[in-house]
Motif scaffolding. Sequence first.
Motif, PDB file in Angstrom:
ATOM      1  N   PHE A  89      -7.123   5.801   4.698  1.00 14.86           N
ATOM      2  CA  PHE A  89      -5.765   5.269   4.752  1.00 14.86           C
ATOM      3  C   PHE A  89      -5.450   4.499   3.482  1.00 14.86           C
ATOM      4  O   PHE A  89      -6.342   4.053   2.767  1.00 14.86           O
ATOM      5  N   PHE A  90      -4.153   4.368   3.229  1.00 17.71           N
ATOM      6  CA  PHE A  90      -3.644   3.642   2.077  1.00 17.71           C
ATOM      7  C   PHE A  90      -2.612   2.636   2.591  1.00 17.71           C
ATOM      8  O   PHE A  90      -1.656   3.023   3.252  1.00 17.71           O
ATOM      9  N   PRO A  91      -2.807   1.336   2.314  1.00 17.68           N
ATOM     10  CA  PRO A  91      -1.875   0.327   2.836  1.00 17.68           C
ATOM     11  C   PRO A  91      -0.607   0.209   1.991  1.00 17.68           C
ATOM     12  O   PRO A  91      -0.659   0.297   0.760  1.00 17.68           O
ATOM     13  N   VAL A  92       0.530   0.039   2.662  1.00 18.71           N
ATOM     14  CA  VAL A  92       1.800  -0.210   1.982  1.00 18.71           C
ATOM     15  C   VAL A  92       2.511  -1.368   2.680  1.00 18.71           C
ATOM     16  O   VAL A  92       2.248  -1.652   3.853  1.00 18.71           O
ATOM     17  N   LYS A  93       3.389  -2.021   1.942  1.00 22.33           N
ATOM     18  CA  LYS A  93       4.237  -3.070   2.499  1.00 22.33           C
ATOM     19  C   LYS A  93       5.680  -2.650   2.241  1.00 22.33           C
ATOM     20  O   LYS A  93       6.026  -2.291   1.108  1.00 22.33           O
TER      21      LYS A  93
ATOM     22  N   ILE B 242      -1.008   4.089   5.793  1.00 22.94           N
ATOM     23  CA  ILE B 242      -0.671   5.507   5.758  1.00 22.94           C
ATOM     24  C   ILE B 242      -1.985   6.286   5.755  1.00 22.94           C
ATOM     25  O   ILE B 242      -2.728   6.286   4.775  1.00 22.94           O
ATOM     26  N   HIS B 243      -2.272   6.921   6.864  1.00 21.83           N
ATOM     27  CA  HIS B 243      -3.513   7.671   7.044  1.00 21.83           C
ATOM     28  C   HIS B 243      -3.302   9.116   6.598  1.00 21.83           C
ATOM     29  O   HIS B 243      -2.227   9.683   6.797  1.00 21.83           O
TER      30      HIS B 243
ATOM     31  N   GLY C 289       1.535   7.017   9.973  1.00 20.40           N
ATOM     32  CA  GLY C 289       1.884   5.655   9.595  1.00 20.40           C
ATOM     33  C   GLY C 289       1.660   4.744  10.779  1.00 20.40           C
ATOM     34  O   GLY C 289       2.242   4.963  11.840  1.00 20.40           O
ATOM     35  N   ARG C 290       0.793   3.734  10.598  1.00 19.28           N
ATOM     36  CA  ARG C 290       0.470   2.794  11.682  1.00 19.28           C
ATOM     37  C   ARG C 290       0.738   1.372  11.241  1.00 19.28           C
ATOM     38  O   ARG C 290       0.331   0.957  10.160  1.00 19.28           O
ATOM     39  N   LYS C 291       1.403   0.626  12.119  1.00 17.50           N
ATOM     40  CA  LYS C 291       1.653  -0.786  11.860  1.00 17.50           C
ATOM     41  C   LYS C 291       0.362  -1.575  12.069  1.00 17.50           C
ATOM     42  O   LYS C 291      -0.622  -1.051  12.606  1.00 17.50           O
TER      43      LYS C 291
END
Length: 156
Positions: A20-24, A92-93, A110-112
């Motif tokens: 996964f890749f984290p986004v804000k 974002i997986h 996409g997971r919160k």
Amino acid sequence: MSRISYIDNLSEWKEGFEFFFPVKVRFSETDMFGHLNNTVPFTYYEEARTEFFKSKGFMQEWVKPDFEAIPVVADLQCDYLKQVFYDERINIHVKVNHIGTSSVDLHYMGRKEDGTICFVGRGTIVQISRVSGKSVPWTEEMKNMLVNKDKVKVKG
């Protein structure tokens, strides 16, 4: 979840992701109501896909000017499940679902932070020649680099 044709069983499907890749969510990515604009997940998919391919050892070759093969997006879709708002953090997986001769079908989730799935997607990436524009088959080594345990269907 029956309306999403590429997911048979959500519980099993979501467990198949390892990357996964984290986004804000930035203010500029929202509409006047503070909702994430419906085009933005595609940008998130691109960011996550690029990092996913880097983690597999692909981007390093594809970006070299003298390397003949490059990846192109053949199709991309997104299904929206929950609202997303400004300042939320989303992982974002990305996972490989199917490997073809010169294509790879990727799935996205996409997971919160609380684990809620807010959107899912899929897309086909095709490796093509910079020179001819024709598809370039994956080598066995490339297929092995893409495979995620034994959860991926490989053609051939």
